[in-house]
Design a protein around this motif. Structure first.
Motif, PDB file in Angstrom:
ATOM      1  N   GLN A 129       0.848  -1.207   0.000  1.00  8.80           N
ATOM      2  CA  GLN A 129       0.000   0.000   0.000  1.00  8.80           C
ATOM      3  C   GLN A 129       0.879   1.250   0.000  1.00  8.80           C
ATOM      4  O   GLN A 129       1.871   1.316   0.713  1.00  8.80           O
ATOM      5  CB  GLN A 129      -0.885   0.010   1.247  1.00  8.80           C
ATOM      6  CG  GLN A 129      -2.061  -0.948   1.184  1.00  8.80           C
ATOM      7  CD  GLN A 129      -3.133  -0.473   0.206  1.00  8.80           C
ATOM      8  OE1 GLN A 129      -3.045   0.598  -0.368  1.00  8.80           O
ATOM      9  NE2 GLN A 129      -4.148  -1.304   0.003  1.00  8.80           N
ATOM     10  N   ALA A 130       0.502   2.236  -0.815  1.00 14.22           N
ATOM     11  CA  ALA A 130       1.182   3.534  -0.840  1.00 14.22           C
ATOM     12  C   ALA A 130       0.200   4.580  -0.330  1.00 14.22           C
ATOM     13  O   ALA A 130      -0.777   4.898  -1.002  1.00 14.22           O
ATOM     14  CB  ALA A 130       1.628   3.856  -2.253  1.00 14.22           C
ATOM     15  N   ASP A 131       0.471   5.096   0.885  1.00 13.92           N
ATOM     16  CA  ASP A 131      -0.473   6.021   1.521  1.00 13.92           C
ATOM     17  C   ASP A 131      -0.214   7.477   1.150  1.00 13.92           C
ATOM     18  O   ASP A 131      -1.127   8.199   0.804  1.00 13.92           O
ATOM     19  CB  ASP A 131      -0.437   5.850   3.045  1.00 13.92           C
ATOM     20  CG  ASP A 131      -0.904   4.441   3.440  1.00 13.92           C
ATOM     21  OD1 ASP A 131      -1.737   3.876   2.705  1.00 13.92           O
ATOM     22  OD2 ASP A 131      -0.428   3.918   4.459  1.00 13.92           O
ATOM     23  N   ASP A 132       1.023   7.890   1.246  1.00 16.92           N
ATOM     24  CA  ASP A 132       1.296   9.319   0.984  1.00 16.92           C
ATOM     25  C   ASP A 132       1.702   9.529  -0.479  1.00 16.92           C
ATOM     26  O   ASP A 132       1.889   8.602  -1.238  1.00 16.92           O
ATOM     27  CB  ASP A 132       2.377   9.852   1.938  1.00 16.92           C
ATOM     28  CG  ASP A 132       3.684   9.099   1.812  1.00 16.92           C
ATOM     29  OD1 ASP A 132       3.722   8.107   1.050  1.00 16.92           O
ATOM     30  OD2 ASP A 132       4.663   9.492   2.461  1.00 16.92           O
ATOM     31  N   ALA A 133       1.846  10.810  -0.843  1.00 19.81           N
ATOM     32  CA  ALA A 133       2.123  11.186  -2.230  1.00 19.81           C
ATOM     33  C   ALA A 133       3.489  10.682  -2.685  1.00 19.81           C
ATOM     34  O   ALA A 133       3.636  10.208  -3.825  1.00 19.81           O
ATOM     35  CB  ALA A 133       2.045  12.700  -2.375  1.00 19.81           C
ATOM     36  N   ALA A 134       4.481  10.740  -1.783  1.00 17.53           N
ATOM     37  CA  ALA A 134       5.833  10.302  -2.155  1.00 17.53           C
ATOM     38  C   ALA A 134       5.834   8.798  -2.447  1.00 17.53           C
ATOM     39  O   ALA A 134       6.451   8.342  -3.420  1.00 17.53           O
ATOM     40  CB  ALA A 134       6.807  10.625  -1.034  1.00 17.53           C
ATOM     41  N   ALA A 135       5.134   8.039  -1.630  1.00 20.00           N
ATOM     42  CA  ALA A 135       5.070   6.577  -1.826  1.00 20.00           C
ATOM     43  C   ALA A 135       4.332   6.248  -3.127  1.00 20.00           C
ATOM     44  O   ALA A 135       4.709   5.311  -3.846  1.00 20.00           O
ATOM     45  CB  ALA A 135       4.381   5.919  -0.635  1.00 20.00           C
ATOM     46  N   GLN A 136       3.288   7.034  -3.434  1.00 17.86           N
ATOM     47  CA  GLN A 136       2.545   6.790  -4.671  1.00 17.86           C
ATOM     48  C   GLN A 136       3.408   7.077  -5.902  1.00 17.86           C
ATOM     49  O   GLN A 136       3.336   6.354  -6.902  1.00 17.86           O
ATOM     50  CB  GLN A 136       1.272   7.639  -4.696  1.00 17.86           C
ATOM     51  CG  GLN A 136       0.199   7.102  -3.755  1.00 17.86           C
ATOM     52  CD  GLN A 136      -1.038   7.991  -3.713  1.00 17.86           C
ATOM     53  OE1 GLN A 136      -1.093   9.041  -4.359  1.00 17.86           O
ATOM     54  NE2 GLN A 136      -2.038   7.570  -2.945  1.00 17.86           N
ATOM     55  N   GLN A 137       4.225   8.163  -5.791  1.00 16.43           N
ATOM     56  CA  GLN A 137       5.136   8.482  -6.898  1.00 16.43           C
ATOM     57  C   GLN A 137       6.165   7.361  -7.090  1.00 16.43           C
ATOM     58  O   GLN A 137       6.466   6.959  -8.217  1.00 16.43           O
ATOM     59  CB  GLN A 137       5.862   9.808  -6.623  1.00 16.43           C
ATOM     60  CG  GLN A 137       4.995  11.040  -6.777  1.00 16.43           C
ATOM     61  CD  GLN A 137       4.554  11.228  -8.230  1.00 16.43           C
ATOM     62  OE1 GLN A 137       5.285  10.939  -9.165  1.00 16.43           O
ATOM     63  NE2 GLN A 137       3.332  11.718  -8.411  1.00 16.43           N
ATOM     64  N   LEU A 138       6.678   6.857  -5.976  1.00 20.85           N
ATOM     65  CA  LEU A 138       7.651   5.760  -6.022  1.00 20.85           C
ATOM     66  C   LEU A 138       7.014   4.508  -6.631  1.00 20.85           C
ATOM     67  O   LEU A 138       7.612   3.824  -7.461  1.00 20.85           O
ATOM     68  CB  LEU A 138       8.178   5.468  -4.610  1.00 20.85           C
ATOM     69  CG  LEU A 138       9.281   4.429  -4.501  1.00 20.85           C
ATOM     70  CD1 LEU A 138      10.515   4.861  -5.280  1.00 20.85           C
ATOM     71  CD2 LEU A 138       9.637   4.163  -3.060  1.00 20.85           C
ATOM     72  N   LYS A 139       5.773   4.268  -6.214  1.00 20.55           N
ATOM     73  CA  LYS A 139       5.064   3.092  -6.733  1.00 20.55           C
ATOM     74  C   LYS A 139       4.830   3.230  -8.236  1.00 20.55           C
ATOM     75  O   LYS A 139       4.922   2.248  -8.981  1.00 20.55           O
ATOM     76  CB  LYS A 139       3.732   2.927  -5.991  1.00 20.55           C
ATOM     77  CG  LYS A 139       3.045   1.603  -6.285  1.00 20.55           C
ATOM     78  CD  LYS A 139       1.865   1.383  -5.377  1.00 20.55           C
ATOM     79  CE  LYS A 139       1.195   0.056  -5.649  1.00 20.55           C
ATOM     80  NZ  LYS A 139       0.061  -0.203  -4.764  1.00 20.55           N
ATOM     81  N   LYS A 140       4.554   4.455  -8.679  1.00 16.62           N
ATOM     82  CA  LYS A 140       4.335   4.702 -10.097  1.00 16.62           C
ATOM     83  C   LYS A 140       5.615   4.404 -10.891  1.00 16.62           C
ATOM     84  O   LYS A 140       5.569   3.811 -11.976  1.00 16.62           O
ATOM     85  CB  LYS A 140       3.902   6.146 -10.315  1.00 16.62           C
ATOM     86  CG  LYS A 140       3.292   6.397 -11.657  1.00 16.62           C
ATOM     87  CD  LYS A 140       2.652   7.767 -11.707  1.00 16.62           C
ATOM     88  CE  LYS A 140       1.921   7.950 -13.011  1.00 16.62           C
ATOM     89  NZ  LYS A 140       1.293   9.259 -13.121  1.00 16.62           N
ATOM     90  N   GLY A 141       6.755   4.799 -10.328  1.00 11.52           N
ATOM     91  CA  GLY A 141       8.057   4.516 -10.970  1.00 11.52           C
ATOM     92  C   GLY A 141       8.317   3.002 -11.047  1.00 11.52           C
ATOM     93  O   GLY A 141       8.796   2.489 -12.072  1.00 11.52           O
ATOM     94  N   VAL A 142       7.976   2.289  -9.980  1.00  8.23           N
ATOM     95  CA  VAL A 142       8.156   0.835  -9.962  1.00  8.23           C
ATOM     96  C   VAL A 142       7.256   0.182 -11.016  1.00  8.23           C
ATOM     97  O   VAL A 142       7.661  -0.763 -11.701  1.00  8.23           O
ATOM     98  CB  VAL A 142       7.879   0.261  -8.548  1.00  8.23           C
ATOM     99  CG1 VAL A 142       7.851  -1.254  -8.572  1.00  8.23           C
ATOM    100  CG2 VAL A 142       8.908   0.759  -7.552  1.00  8.23           C
TER     101      VAL A 142
END
Length: 198
Positions: free
Chosen positions: A113-126
């Motif tokens: 799970q990606a909760d914050d914006a930074a984690a979501q951006q990282l997940k998008k890169g992955v």
């Protein structure tokens, strides 16, 4: 007088009979001599003829050896061509096998799970890296093994656990995939680790 003439006739008859017996006895001896002479003539084969016969036999043996050697060379060439074609066809198999754990780790990263914006951006890169890697594998004929809901196939599936069969999951079908499997062209690169209904 008549007695003397009879005895003279008897002597002539005896003499003629004895000459005939001598001739009859002499004939088989002559015939045996002729047969022996013929056998000796056969036995006395010209050494040149014998040498020619031996050389012909040797030549036949050499021809046979040469034909066998040529057949062996052709067989070796065919084997080499098949091995070379197989090597070319499955070139890159070791690299593909080493890349699969990276693909697994990317899938695990995407499952978090990606909760914050930074984690979501990282997940998008992955996700982008994962997509590019999947495209590259597909270009090189590396595909995922069909597993969930499929009939169990020991060639492409590895059963690590079994569960009782039910209406939803008949016997010998894959219930759950624990680790994805992959095919490289027509070879199993890695079997899928699955749970099977029994």
């Amino acid at each position: 007088m008549a007695k003397e003439s009879t005895s003279a006739t008897d002597e002539q008859t005896t003499s003629t009979a004895s000459q005939a017996a001598t001739k009859t006895a002499a004939q088989p001896a002559d015939s045996q001599t002729d047969t022996a002479a013929k056998d000796q003539a056969k036995a006395k084969v010209d050494p040149r003829d014998q040498q020619i016969a031996d050389l012909k036999q040797q030549l036949d043996q050499k021809d046979d050896q040469m034909l066998r050697a040529q057949a062996e060379v052709v067989n070796m060439q065919n084997r080499f061509k098949k091995e070379q074609a197989s090597t070319i066809k499955y070139d890159g198999q070791a690299l593909a096998k080493d890349v699969l754990p990276v693909l697994d780790n990317l899938e695990r990263a995407l499952a978090t799970q990606a909760d914050d914006a930074a984690a979501q951006q990282l997940k998008k890169g992955v996700e982008m890296v994962y997509g590019h890697l999947q495209d590259a594998l597909k270009k090189h004929a590396i595909t995922e093994v069909p597993a969930a809901g499929e009939k169990f196939d020991p060639n492409i599936h590895q059963a690590v656990q079994t569960v009782p069969a039910s209406d939803e999951h008949p016997a010998d079908t894959v219930v759950q995939v624990l680790q994805k499997g992959y095919l490289f062209k027509d070879r199993t690169l890695r079997p899928a680790m699955v749970v099977v209904a029994q």
